[in-house]
Design a protein around this motif. Structure first.
Motif, mmCIF file in Angstrom:
data_model
loop_
_atom_site.group_PDB
_atom_site.id
_atom_site.type_symbol
_atom_site.label_atom_id
_atom_site.label_comp_id
_atom_site.label_asym_id
_atom_site.label_seq_id
_atom_site.Cartn_x
_atom_site.Cartn_y
_atom_site.Cartn_z
ATOM 1 N N GLY A 109 -17.727 -32.169 -2.059
ATOM 2 C CA GLY A 109 -18.422 -32.090 -3.064
ATOM 3 C C GLY A 109 -17.782 -32.649 -4.408
ATOM 4 N N TYR A 110 -18.330 -33.083 -5.480
ATOM 5 C CA TYR A 110 -17.641 -33.472 -6.703
ATOM 6 C C TYR A 110 -16.886 -32.218 -7.271
ATOM 7 N N ALA A 111 -15.598 -32.391 -7.947
ATOM 8 C CA ALA A 111 -14.777 -31.571 -8.399
ATOM 9 C C ALA A 111 -14.247 -31.758 -9.703
ATOM 10 N N GLN A 112 -13.641 -30.997 -10.599
ATOM 11 C CA GLN A 112 -13.181 -31.411 -11.726
ATOM 12 C C GLN A 112 -11.962 -32.045 -11.579
ATOM 13 N N ALA A 113 -11.224 -32.679 -12.295
ATOM 14 C CA ALA A 113 -9.830 -33.324 -11.997
ATOM 15 C C ALA A 113 -9.150 -32.085 -12.001
ATOM 16 N N LYS A 136 -20.006 -17.934 -0.952
ATOM 17 C CA LYS A 136 -20.085 -18.551 -2.255
ATOM 18 C C LYS A 136 -19.643 -19.923 -2.257
ATOM 19 N N LEU A 137 -18.541 -20.170 -1.394
ATOM 20 C CA LEU A 137 -17.957 -21.495 -1.112
ATOM 21 C C LEU A 137 -18.771 -22.276 -0.606
ATOM 22 N N HIS A 138 -19.396 -22.070 0.230
ATOM 23 C CA HIS A 138 -20.446 -22.956 1.221
ATOM 24 C C HIS A 138 -21.575 -23.145 0.161
ATOM 25 N N LYS A 139 -21.889 -22.161 -0.556
ATOM 26 C CA LYS A 139 -23.200 -22.611 -1.558
ATOM 27 C C LYS A 139 -22.803 -23.584 -2.693
ATOM 28 N N SER A 140 -21.537 -23.502 -3.189
ATOM 29 C CA SER A 140 -21.021 -24.275 -4.238
ATOM 30 C C SER A 140 -20.888 -25.769 -3.738
ATOM 31 N N ALA A 141 -20.704 -25.937 -2.460
ATOM 32 C CA ALA A 141 -20.528 -27.417 -2.005
ATOM 33 C C ALA A 141 -21.620 -28.398 -1.932
ATOM 34 N N SER A 142 -21.475 -29.600 -2.023
ATOM 35 C CA SER A 142 -22.575 -30.563 -2.095
ATOM 36 C C SER A 142 -22.770 -30.753 -0.346
ATOM 37 N N GLY A 143 -22.000 -30.575 0.373
ATOM 38 C CA GLY A 143 -22.412 -30.773 1.859
ATOM 39 C C GLY A 143 -21.068 -30.147 2.585
ATOM 40 N N LEU A 144 -21.303 -30.043 4.030
ATOM 41 C CA LEU A 144 -20.556 -29.387 4.874
ATOM 42 C C LEU A 144 -20.305 -30.579 5.994
ATOM 43 N N GLN A 198 -12.357 -29.727 1.176
ATOM 44 C CA GLN A 198 -11.410 -28.314 1.714
ATOM 45 C C GLN A 198 -11.844 -27.838 2.783
ATOM 46 N N PRO A 199 -10.763 -27.676 3.784
ATOM 47 C CA PRO A 199 -11.269 -27.068 5.017
ATOM 48 C C PRO A 199 -11.597 -25.468 5.061
ATOM 49 N N MET A 200 -12.424 -25.146 5.792
ATOM 50 C CA MET A 200 -12.970 -24.004 5.889
ATOM 51 C C MET A 200 -13.015 -23.324 7.186
ATOM 52 N N MET A 201 -11.773 -23.045 7.623
ATOM 53 C CA MET A 201 -11.334 -22.726 8.971
ATOM 54 C C MET A 201 -11.581 -21.232 9.676
#
Length: 157
Positions: A124-128, A27-35, A70-73
C-alpha cells in the motif's frame, strides 16, 4: 508482542497470545491496499527458490510504482512447522489451530487450490520514513583480494 519470544509456547496457546497475534495480523491486513500471495505446488527446495524469485519480482514491481511492501509470513511459518513435523512446537501451538489458520488463509484467496501458501506480502501507500539508517562506505565493509589470490582459492576447492 515483545514478550512473545521470551515466553514458553504454552502461554501463547492458553494465555491468549495467539488471539492477540491474530488480531494484530487482521488489523495489518485491513490497513493494506492489497495482498499478494504466492503459492507453490510442493515443498521442494527448488520450488522455494522459485517462490523467492517471484517474491523479489513482485516486491520490486510494487516499489517501482511507489508502494511500500511488508512480508506477512506468520501463517506460512506455522504451515512449515506443521509440514516439517516440529512436534513440540506444533503441540504447544495446537495442531488443529494451525491447520485452521492455514485453511482460512487458503479460503480467503480461493485460487490456491491444492497448492500451499508460500509467501504473503501486504502492500500500500505509506508515509515517508521518519528516520534513516546511515550506510558505511563500501570500502569499509569489503576486503578486496588480488585476482591471482582469488583464483588460487577457487582452484583449491
Amino acid at each position: 508482542m515483545r514478550l512473545m519470544f521470551k515466553s514458553p509456547n504454552w502461554i501463547l496457546r492458553y494465555g491468549g497470545g495467539l488471539k492477540a497475534l491474530e488480531g494484530h495480523v487482521r488489523k495489518l491486513h485491513k490497513s493494506a491496499s492489497g495482498l499478494c500471495l504466492i503459492s507453490a505446488p510442493d515443498g521442494q527446495a527448488a520450488t522455494d527458490l522459485l517462490v523467492g524469485r517471484a517474491m523479489q519480482r513482485a516486491w520490486l514491481a510494487l516499489t517501482e510504482r511507489g508502494l511500500a511492501a511488508q512480508p506477512m509470513m506468520s501463517v506460512m511459518v506455522l504451515d512449515g512447522v506443521q509440514r516439517l513435523g516440529e512436534t513440540s512446537m506444533l503441540e504447544a501451538l495446537g495442531r488443529e489451530h494451525v491447520a485452521a489458520l492455514v485453511a482460512r488463509l487458503k479460503e480467503g484467496f480461493g485460487t490456491v487450490g491444492a497448492d500451499r501458501p508460500a509467501f504473503l506480502l501486504r502492500f500500500g501507500y505509506a508515509q515517508a520514513p521518519t528516520g534513516r539508517t546511515g550506510r558505511r562506505p563500501v570500502s569499509e565493509v569489503i576486503d578486496l583480494a588480488p585476482a591471482n589470490q582469488a583464483l588460487a582459492m577457487d582452484q583449491r576447492r
